[in-house]
Design an enzyme around this catalytic site. Sequence first.
Site, mmCIF file in Angstrom:
data_model
loop_
_atom_site.group_PDB
_atom_site.id
_atom_site.type_symbol
_atom_site.label_atom_id
_atom_site.label_comp_id
_atom_site.label_asym_id
_atom_site.label_seq_id
_atom_site.Cartn_x
_atom_site.Cartn_y
_atom_site.Cartn_z
ATOM 1 N N ASP A 1 0.775 -1.259 0.000
ATOM 2 C CA ASP A 1 0.000 0.000 0.000
ATOM 3 C C ASP A 1 0.804 1.305 0.000
ATOM 4 O OD1 ASP A 1 -1.957 -1.921 0.303
ATOM 5 O OD2 ASP A 1 -2.835 -1.088 2.126
ATOM 6 N N ASP B 1 -4.607 -0.855 -1.775
ATOM 7 C CA ASP B 1 -5.929 -0.638 -1.188
ATOM 8 C C ASP B 1 -6.797 -0.040 -2.302
ATOM 9 O OD1 ASP B 1 -7.189 -1.062 1.307
ATOM 10 O OD2 ASP B 1 -7.122 1.068 1.812
ATOM 11 N N HIS C 1 -10.707 0.695 -2.912
ATOM 12 C CA HIS C 1 -12.077 0.681 -2.414
ATOM 13 C C HIS C 1 -13.082 1.249 -3.410
ATOM 14 C CE1 HIS C 1 -10.686 -0.364 1.549
ATOM 15 N NE2 HIS C 1 -10.049 0.765 1.745
ATOM 16 N N HIS D 1 -10.702 7.139 1.385
ATOM 17 C CA HIS D 1 -9.322 6.985 0.914
ATOM 18 C C HIS D 1 -9.235 5.873 -0.130
ATOM 19 C CE1 HIS D 1 -9.652 3.858 3.993
ATOM 20 N NE2 HIS D 1 -8.743 3.208 3.294
ATOM 21 N N LYS E 1 -7.048 -5.012 -2.729
ATOM 22 C CA LYS E 1 -7.815 -5.443 -1.560
ATOM 23 C C LYS E 1 -8.775 -4.342 -1.152
ATOM 24 C CE LYS E 1 -4.128 -3.906 1.528
ATOM 25 N NZ LYS E 1 -4.878 -2.965 2.372
ATOM 26 N N CYS F 1 -2.151 -2.181 7.895
ATOM 27 C CA CYS F 1 -2.071 -3.121 6.768
ATOM 28 C C CYS F 1 -0.791 -3.948 6.769
ATOM 29 C CB CYS F 1 -2.266 -2.369 5.458
ATOM 30 S SG CYS F 1 -3.949 -1.712 5.355
HETATM 31 ZN ZN LIG Z 1 -8.587 1.145 3.182
#
Ligand SMILES: [Zn+2]
Length: 210
Positions: free
Chosen positions: A14, A52, A54, A87, A112, A157
């Site tokens: 990340d 990351d 989302h 984020h 992820k 993470c």
């Molecule tokens: Zn996140």
Amino acid sequence: MEIDQVKSALLIVDVQNDFLPGGALAVAEGDTIVAVINELQEKFSFIVATQDWHPRDHGSFAANHPGKNIGEFIDLEGVRQILWPVHCVQGTHGAAFHPDLNTTKWRKIFQKGTNPKVDSYSGFFDNNRKGDTGLGNYLKNNGISRVFIVGLAADYCVKYTVLDSLSLGFESYLVADATKGVNLSPEDTKLAIKEMKNEGAYLIESKALF
Ligand SMILES: [Zn+2]
């Protein structure tokens, strides 16, 4: 220590704009690890990264829970969830990797946090451990048994990636000067490192690999 290239992987967690100074969920001095990671990459032939990633309606965002604030806890589909600022939304600048991070040698990127109903700190599994990114099998299928983990954030993470790596039987190393913590509470990173070591992770400095 000598890096056994046949069985060793560098796993970069990340290193994305939103986790770096100026980002939505910035880790203080997070950008200072980029040069260290780039130097480390020269030492490895097998490199993978996590991202990351989302959807905008992700359940970990405080903005998606009217009346709730960042830092509050909620129950998200049966899992205790701290609420974060918005984020790493898919396709945004914040979700992109730091522009100075060398990505040319990466074999694969494991995304992820794509399921809006569960957060995913670890690069291996969702926080409810149901969703699997495929990272564990990918490493095993490529003969990897030793994983060197770097990136952000040490107390979230990176920590959960290290713990899952150990649980899957990988010999797991955290490179201490190639990670930084969020430290919502000032001791968080120290406690996270203690927990990782207790579970069997090795803590090393990058210079041990040069
Ligand atoms: Zn996140």
